[in-house]
Design a protein around this motif. Structure first.
Motif, PDB file in Angstrom:
ATOM      1  N   MET A   4      -7.853  -3.024   1.503  1.00 56.17           N
ATOM      2  CA  MET A   4      -6.575  -3.595   1.931  1.00 56.17           C
ATOM      3  C   MET A   4      -5.886  -4.614   0.533  1.00 56.17           C
ATOM      4  O   MET A   4      -4.829  -4.764   0.630  1.00 56.17           O
ATOM      5  CB  MET A   4      -6.754  -4.522   3.416  1.00 56.17           C
ATOM      6  N   PHE A   5      -6.898  -4.999  -0.006  1.00 55.53           N
ATOM      7  CA  PHE A   5      -6.153  -5.787  -1.274  1.00 55.53           C
ATOM      8  C   PHE A   5      -5.568  -4.681  -2.266  1.00 55.53           C
ATOM      9  O   PHE A   5      -4.638  -5.131  -2.947  1.00 55.53           O
ATOM     10  CB  PHE A   5      -7.434  -6.591  -1.649  1.00 55.53           C
ATOM     11  N   ARG A   6      -6.054  -3.423  -2.305  1.00 55.59           N
ATOM     12  CA  ARG A   6      -5.276  -2.449  -3.080  1.00 55.59           C
ATOM     13  C   ARG A   6      -3.970  -2.199  -2.339  1.00 55.59           C
ATOM     14  O   ARG A   6      -3.161  -1.977  -3.089  1.00 55.59           O
ATOM     15  CB  ARG A   6      -6.195  -1.233  -2.931  1.00 55.59           C
ATOM     16  N   VAL A   7      -3.988  -2.179  -1.095  1.00 53.00           N
ATOM     17  CA  VAL A   7      -2.583  -1.917  -0.264  1.00 53.00           C
ATOM     18  C   VAL A   7      -1.572  -2.936  -0.763  1.00 53.00           C
ATOM     19  O   VAL A   7      -0.291  -2.960  -0.926  1.00 53.00           O
ATOM     20  CB  VAL A   7      -2.869  -1.739   1.085  1.00 53.00           C
ATOM     21  N   LEU A   8      -2.177  -4.156  -0.791  1.00 51.66           N
ATOM     22  CA  LEU A   8      -1.380  -5.424  -0.827  1.00 51.66           C
ATOM     23  C   LEU A   8      -0.981  -5.335  -2.491  1.00 51.66           C
ATOM     24  O   LEU A   8       0.396  -5.453  -2.678  1.00 51.66           O
ATOM     25  CB  LEU A   8      -2.037  -6.716  -0.910  1.00 51.66           C
ATOM     26  N   GLY A   9      -1.724  -4.774  -3.215  1.00 55.20           N
ATOM     27  CA  GLY A   9      -1.138  -4.625  -4.713  1.00 55.20           C
ATOM     28  C   GLY A   9      -0.207  -3.627  -4.829  1.00 55.20           C
ATOM     29  O   GLY A   9       0.877  -3.655  -5.786  1.00 55.20           O
ATOM     30  N   PHE A  10      -0.400  -2.645  -4.141  1.00 56.47           N
ATOM     31  CA  PHE A  10       0.527  -1.435  -4.045  1.00 56.47           C
ATOM     32  C   PHE A  10       1.936  -1.932  -3.642  1.00 56.47           C
ATOM     33  O   PHE A  10       2.840  -1.652  -4.331  1.00 56.47           O
ATOM     34  CB  PHE A  10       0.017  -0.398  -3.227  1.00 56.47           C
ATOM     35  N   TRP A  11       2.123  -2.697  -2.638  1.00 53.68           N
ATOM     36  CA  TRP A  11       3.260  -3.034  -2.112  1.00 53.68           C
ATOM     37  C   TRP A  11       3.962  -4.157  -3.040  1.00 53.68           C
ATOM     38  O   TRP A  11       5.139  -4.340  -2.930  1.00 53.68           O
ATOM     39  CB  TRP A  11       3.155  -3.377  -0.667  1.00 53.68           C
ATOM     40  N   THR A  12       3.091  -5.039  -3.419  1.00 50.53           N
ATOM     41  CA  THR A  12       3.442  -6.129  -4.435  1.00 50.53           C
ATOM     42  C   THR A  12       4.175  -5.276  -5.689  1.00 50.53           C
ATOM     43  O   THR A  12       5.213  -5.979  -6.211  1.00 50.53           O
ATOM     44  CB  THR A  12       2.723  -7.148  -4.401  1.00 50.53           C
ATOM     45  N   GLY A  13       3.236  -4.231  -6.079  1.00 49.37           N
ATOM     46  CA  GLY A  13       3.903  -3.549  -7.291  1.00 49.37           C
ATOM     47  C   GLY A  13       5.557  -2.886  -6.786  1.00 49.37           C
ATOM     48  O   GLY A  13       6.459  -3.008  -7.785  1.00 49.37           O
ATOM     49  N   MET A  24      16.074  -9.064 -11.726  1.00 49.59           N
ATOM     50  CA  MET A  24      15.661 -10.269 -11.361  1.00 49.59           C
ATOM     51  C   MET A  24      14.250 -10.224 -11.832  1.00 49.59           C
ATOM     52  O   MET A  24      13.316 -10.334 -11.318  1.00 49.59           O
ATOM     53  CB  MET A  24      15.270 -10.423  -9.812  1.00 49.59           C
ATOM     54  N   GLU A  25      14.265 -10.545 -13.370  1.00 52.90           N
ATOM     55  CA  GLU A  25      12.983 -10.610 -14.048  1.00 52.90           C
ATOM     56  C   GLU A  25      11.998 -11.526 -13.778  1.00 52.90           C
ATOM     57  O   GLU A  25      10.863 -11.303 -13.826  1.00 52.90           O
ATOM     58  CB  GLU A  25      13.400 -10.625 -15.300  1.00 52.90           C
ATOM     59  N   LYS A  26      12.214 -12.836 -13.645  1.00 51.02           N
ATOM     60  CA  LYS A  26      11.425 -13.923 -13.130  1.00 51.02           C
ATOM     61  C   LYS A  26      10.597 -13.459 -11.911  1.00 51.02           C
ATOM     62  O   LYS A  26       9.548 -13.412 -11.695  1.00 51.02           O
ATOM     63  CB  LYS A  26      12.074 -15.155 -13.067  1.00 51.02           C
ATOM     64  N   THR A  27      11.490 -12.898 -10.726  1.00 47.50           N
ATOM     65  CA  THR A  27      10.640 -12.788  -9.645  1.00 47.50           C
ATOM     66  C   THR A  27       9.704 -11.317  -9.576  1.00 47.50           C
ATOM     67  O   THR A  27       8.727 -11.449  -9.047  1.00 47.50           O
ATOM     68  CB  THR A  27      11.637 -12.407  -8.430  1.00 47.50           C
ATOM     69  N   ALA A  28      10.307 -10.482 -10.895  1.00 46.99           N
ATOM     70  CA  ALA A  28       9.329  -9.131 -10.886  1.00 46.99           C
ATOM     71  C   ALA A  28       8.349  -9.644 -11.536  1.00 46.99           C
ATOM     72  O   ALA A  28       7.145  -9.421 -11.284  1.00 46.99           O
ATOM     73  CB  ALA A  28      10.304  -8.361 -11.798  1.00 46.99           C
ATOM     74  N   LEU A  29       8.331 -10.459 -12.610  1.00 48.40           N
ATOM     75  CA  LEU A  29       6.926 -11.230 -13.246  1.00 48.40           C
ATOM     76  C   LEU A  29       6.027 -11.602 -12.360  1.00 48.40           C
ATOM     77  O   LEU A  29       4.890 -11.558 -12.400  1.00 48.40           O
ATOM     78  CB  LEU A  29       7.416 -11.844 -14.384  1.00 48.40           C
ATOM     79  N   LEU A  30       6.485 -12.574 -11.246  1.00 47.07           N
ATOM     80  CA  LEU A  30       5.728 -13.064 -10.270  1.00 47.07           C
ATOM     81  C   LEU A  30       5.211 -12.076  -9.690  1.00 47.07           C
ATOM     82  O   LEU A  30       3.980 -12.180  -9.175  1.00 47.07           O
ATOM     83  CB  LEU A  30       6.629 -13.946  -9.328  1.00 47.07           C
ATOM     84  N   PHE A  31       5.752 -11.165  -8.857  1.00 52.00           N
ATOM     85  CA  PHE A  31       5.147  -9.963  -8.222  1.00 52.00           C
ATOM     86  C   PHE A  31       4.429  -9.164  -9.059  1.00 52.00           C
ATOM     87  O   PHE A  31       3.072  -8.470  -8.338  1.00 52.00           O
ATOM     88  CB  PHE A  31       6.177  -9.230  -7.498  1.00 52.00           C
ATOM     89  N   PHE A  32       4.465  -8.669 -10.282  1.00 49.03           N
ATOM     90  CA  PHE A  32       3.648  -8.110 -11.187  1.00 49.03           C
ATOM     91  C   PHE A  32       2.117  -8.900 -11.185  1.00 49.03           C
ATOM     92  O   PHE A  32       1.234  -8.315 -11.157  1.00 49.03           O
ATOM     93  CB  PHE A  32       4.061  -7.758 -12.644  1.00 49.03           C
ATOM     94  N   GLY A  33       2.203 -10.245 -11.515  1.00 48.81           N
ATOM     95  CA  GLY A  33       1.025 -10.995 -11.510  1.00 48.81           C
ATOM     96  C   GLY A  33       0.187 -11.054 -10.212  1.00 48.81           C
ATOM     97  O   GLY A  33      -0.845 -10.765 -10.178  1.00 48.81           O
ATOM     98  N   GLN A  34       0.986 -11.043  -8.932  1.00 50.61           N
ATOM     99  CA  GLN A  34       0.386 -10.839  -7.594  1.00 50.61           C
ATOM    100  C   GLN A  34      -0.426  -9.337  -7.695  1.00 50.61           C
ATOM    101  O   GLN A  34      -1.323  -9.302  -6.994  1.00 50.61           O
ATOM    102  CB  GLN A  34       1.422 -11.049  -6.654  1.00 50.61           C
ATOM    103  N   THR A  35       0.403  -8.390  -8.169  1.00 48.74           N
ATOM    104  CA  THR A  35      -0.195  -7.098  -8.007  1.00 48.74           C
ATOM    105  C   THR A  35      -1.600  -6.953  -8.826  1.00 48.74           C
ATOM    106  O   THR A  35      -2.450  -6.509  -8.280  1.00 48.74           O
ATOM    107  CB  THR A  35       1.068  -6.066  -8.593  1.00 48.74           C
TER     108      THR A  35
END
Length: 80
Positions: A4-13, A24-35
């Motif tokens: 499920m954490f891999r699924v969360l990583g997929f969707w945040t990616g 939206m580069e700043k938001t993209a970086l935040l989501f890449f970090g979460q991924t």
């Protein structure tokens, strides 16, 4: 539970790529970090209880940050 954490990583990616394509580069970086965070956690082979605790802590940090942002950083009537 680790899957499920891999699924969360997929969707945040997916969201990160879409934010980046939407300039939206700043938001993209935040989501890449979460991924990276979610995918890294998924390979640690923790117990299910520990995964639940980590996810609860993640949600707590998110809700505190979101509440702070919407209360103090957003200006009323600032939408376009």
């Amino acid at each position: 539970m680790d899957r499920m954490f891999r699924v969360l990583g997929f969707w945040t990616g997916i969201f990160a790529v879409m934010f980046y394509l939407g300039h939206m580069e700043k938001t993209a970086l935040l989501f890449f970090g979460q991924t990276g965070f979610f995918v890294l956690l998924s390979y640690l082979k923790l117990s299910e209880r520990m995964y639940i605790y980590i996810f609860g802590a993640y949600l707590t940090v998110f809700f505190v940050g979101f509440t702070y942002w919407t209360t103090f950083m957003m200006t009323p009537g600032g939408g376009h």
